[in-house]
Every structure is written in structure tokens, then in C-alpha cells.
Design an enzyme around this catalytic site. Sequence first.
Site, PDB file in Angstrom:
ATOM      1  N   ASN A 152     -24.884  67.982 -18.554  1.00  0.00           N
ATOM      2  CA  ASN A 152     -26.062  68.328 -19.356  1.00  0.00           C
ATOM      3  C   ASN A 152     -27.209  67.360 -19.056  1.00  0.00           C
ATOM      4  O   ASN A 152     -26.970  66.230 -18.650  1.00  0.00           O
ATOM      5  CB  ASN A 152     -25.711  68.259 -20.849  1.00  0.00           C
ATOM      6  CG  ASN A 152     -24.863  69.429 -21.286  1.00  0.00           C
ATOM      7  OD1 ASN A 152     -25.058  70.546 -20.824  1.00  0.00           O
ATOM      8  ND2 ASN A 152     -23.915  69.178 -22.175  1.00  0.00           N
ATOM      9  N   CYS A 173     -20.619  75.989 -18.730  1.00  0.00           N
ATOM     10  CA  CYS A 173     -20.491  75.363 -20.041  1.00  0.00           C
ATOM     11  C   CYS A 173     -19.190  75.834 -20.669  1.00  0.00           C
ATOM     12  O   CYS A 173     -18.554  76.770 -20.196  1.00  0.00           O
ATOM     13  CB  CYS A 173     -21.691  75.740 -20.909  1.00  0.00           C
ATOM     14  SG  CYS A 173     -21.785  74.857 -22.481  1.00  0.00           S
ATOM     15  N   HIS A 174     -18.775  75.189 -21.748  1.00  0.00           N
ATOM     16  CA  HIS A 174     -17.544  75.577 -22.438  1.00  0.00           C
ATOM     17  C   HIS A 174     -17.809  76.555 -23.581  1.00  0.00           C
ATOM     18  O   HIS A 174     -16.878  77.166 -24.099  1.00  0.00           O
ATOM     19  CB  HIS A 174     -16.861  74.342 -23.036  1.00  0.00           C
ATOM     20  CG  HIS A 174     -17.031  73.095 -22.248  1.00  0.00           C
ATOM     21  ND1 HIS A 174     -16.294  72.804 -21.128  1.00  0.00           N
ATOM     22  CD2 HIS A 174     -17.874  72.050 -22.408  1.00  0.00           C
ATOM     23  CE1 HIS A 174     -16.658  71.643 -20.636  1.00  0.00           C
ATOM     24  NE2 HIS A 174     -17.624  71.156 -21.388  1.00  0.00           N
ATOM     25  N   HIS A 205     -26.453  76.812 -24.388  1.00  0.00           N
ATOM     26  CA  HIS A 205     -26.395  76.279 -25.744  1.00  0.00           C
ATOM     27  C   HIS A 205     -27.161  77.129 -26.744  1.00  0.00           C
ATOM     28  O   HIS A 205     -27.144  76.835 -27.938  1.00  0.00           O
ATOM     29  CB  HIS A 205     -26.855  74.818 -25.814  1.00  0.00           C
ATOM     30  CG  HIS A 205     -25.842  73.867 -25.256  1.00  0.00           C
ATOM     31  ND1 HIS A 205     -26.009  72.499 -25.287  1.00  0.00           N
ATOM     32  CD2 HIS A 205     -24.651  74.073 -24.635  1.00  0.00           C
ATOM     33  CE1 HIS A 205     -24.970  71.911 -24.716  1.00  0.00           C
ATOM     34  NE2 HIS A 205     -24.132  72.857 -24.308  1.00  0.00           N
TER      35      HIS A 205
END
Length: 440
Positions: A152, A173-174, A205
Amino acid sequence: MVKITFMGAGSTVFCKNVLGDSMMSEALHDAEIALYDIDAERLEDSYLLITTLNKNINENRATVKKYLGVEERKDALRNADFVVNAIQVGLYDPCTIIDFEIPKKYGLRQTIGDTLGIGGIFRGLRTIHVMKQFAADMEEVCPNAWLLNYTNPMAILTGYMQRYTNVKTIGLCHSVQVCSHWLLKDLGMEDKMEGRYETIAGINHMGWLLDIRDKDGNDLYPEIKRRAKEKNATTKHGDMVRYDYIDKFGYYCTESSEHNAEYNYLYIKENRPELIEKFNIPLDEYPRRCEKQIAKWAAQREELMAGGNVTHVRSREYASRIMEAIVTDVPYKIGGNVINNGLISNLPANACVEVACMVDKSGIHPTFAGELPPQCAAMNMTNINVQLLTIAAAHEMSMEHVYHAAMLDPHTGSQLSTDEIVALCDELKAAHEAAGYPIF
């Protein structure tokens, strides 16, 4: 034989997940694995762990090598097929401390500071400074490799690499994989999980859960909205900002409430401290997490090694699935961060967006998402403005654009004057340079 290079291998737990996943794949278990870091102690920890894991779950079929420091970076990258990026430039001490403590002097408080806000801007700039060097090395010694970026701020770093280098890059991303799982679990709707299908699109996000249906095609949003509103009204919990999104904007998003609290000007207000309490917002959350992780690392190291009994269960991370799909030509669907180019029709073409992508031997293929609901696109745009200006600042090495990014950041701009923002940016730049982590 496939070669996988892991940049930032000192991120031992994450390194274990990605490389352990790879060892559990028939297509990847005999890979050459290159571990790279600039911290000798953490690199050695990871080398011991990964070699033990290779022995325990993989019959030593992978070849594991370690590479330390800038002098060995090209060797680590040479002839790689896949490069996993998990670096943290400047670590918690000194750089995260700088990103949090200097803004506090100006009355600016943050929760996470790794994606947007003044912390995200400066984390992005000092990381791009290093990733430019990675890109130059990759273009020379592994020009056909895929860079799988996990670091990030995702949209800033991935967007820069995709626009201004020749490195094939995907941002991962997770949060996409677990978004609806944890939402349904938290709302007591576990019985709707099996066979559900969903659509997610937006930015990293802040990808929007646009549609979610059960296995029979029934829309789950009406019940989600009812339960989320009731829970926010009756219970103090850890996801109140995103549940307020559901109520006020109509949709849930991919990343946590502690993240999203600082991505806009709605929840953290210096003159409205009651909002911090109302929405249970954990100011200074990321520094606390870092301090806890550092404090327990020695114990965690022993636990991971467990007298040599290290094992692994394949995780939800996309990295091994992407590598597997490219190697085997068996398609796999991911949520990936790519340059928009019309994929989301009401966001800018040069924005880095998060959409469904199909992966096969020919590469990673983003899919068309269409138009976001206007309120969702508008919320994304407040973040995209900052991302694009930070990328421009890094590309042009322009402090003027750093100021612009910070002034247009929703949280920073809502709290500070233009003169205060310029002074803050200048002070942060000087502090990072003095610590040895320049932004240009």
C-alpha cells in the site's frame, strides 16, 4: 522451472502464506524461490521458515535462495517469472511514526494512514522512489515477469507502475475475497453464504458491493440493510462506518471501517469529537497494531518455527492462483487493480480501479464493470483525485503536486488551511529525508 522472487521477504507471515500457497500447487511446487530483503535478520528468519516449510510440506522440491541488499537485488530478480512485492519502505520506525506524529502537531489525526490521507500520500511517494529502482532492474533482467503488488497505497503504487514503467503489474488486496463473507457472518446471515454470488467494483479499499444474491438468485441487500441499520442503532461495534455507508449511500464497501473513516470528511472532525465516539473510530490504530506486532514478533517467530513443525493451509491470497493460471492456462477469476481505460465508465480513464479480472496463460484480462451508482462514483472520485495527484508528484518530482494532493485529500483539506498544508508537507518531506527515506 518457474522462478518466484519475493521482494520484502522480511514480511515473514505474509511470505509464508504466498510461498506456502505456491508449494501446495502442482504447477508451482518445484519453483525456484528468491527471497529478497534489505534487513539481514528478518531475511534470515524468513529463509529458515521457508526452507523448513519446503521440507515439511513440499519434499524439498522448491529451490530456496536468499538475497540481501541493493547489491544482490538484480540477482534476486534475474530471469524471474513472477515478482511479489510486499515491501514497507521506512517500516514503522521511523517512517510511520513520522507520518502520524508530525500531522498531530497540526491537529490532524489519522487511523491507518497507509492508503489515503497525508500518511498515504507520503508512504506512496517514498515507496515509488524505491519501486522506480525495482522497475529499472526488472526491465533489464526479467522483462517478461509479472509484478504482483501487495504494498500500500495500492492504487498509487500500482497506478504509477502501470502508467510509467514497462513492468507488467497487477495490484492485489485481501479485502475483495472476504468482503461479503464477513458482512454476512457479522449480521448473522451465515446460511446465505454457500453458493452466493456478487458484483464488486470501484477502487482499492473502496470497492463497492454492488449486488449480492443467494444461490437461488434472491437479492440479499434488503435484509442486509435492515440488519445493519438496526445493529448500528443498538450496538457499539467495529464496523459502524461501513454500516453507515449502507444506510446513507446504499452500498457496503470492501475495506474496514477504520480505513474508510479517514477516506472522507464525514466522520473524523476536529470540532465534532462526539462523532469519534458515535462511530467507534480508533484513532492511531495503525501505530498500535505495529507496536503490538513488534512486541509479539519474538514469540511469533518461535510459534511459527514450532520446533521445526511448520505446516500450512492454502490461503485466500490471489498470488499463487494467478501464477498457477498463467502457468497452466486454466482460467481463474480475481479482483485486481488495473488502469481504468473505460472499465468503470463514470471514473477517469487513467484512474487505477479494482474490478473482476480473468487470468490465463496470455495474462490478466480486466472485465467491463459499467457505471457505478453516482454517489459511489463521487465518493471514489474524492480518493482518485488524491491518487492521481500523488502519482503526478512522483512522476514529475513536484512538491507543488504534493501540496495539491494534500489540499484535495478529503480529511486533510477539511481540517487544515492551505498554508498549514504546505507547511505540513514541507516538514514531512524534510523529516523523511533526514531519516534516509527521500520522497523524490
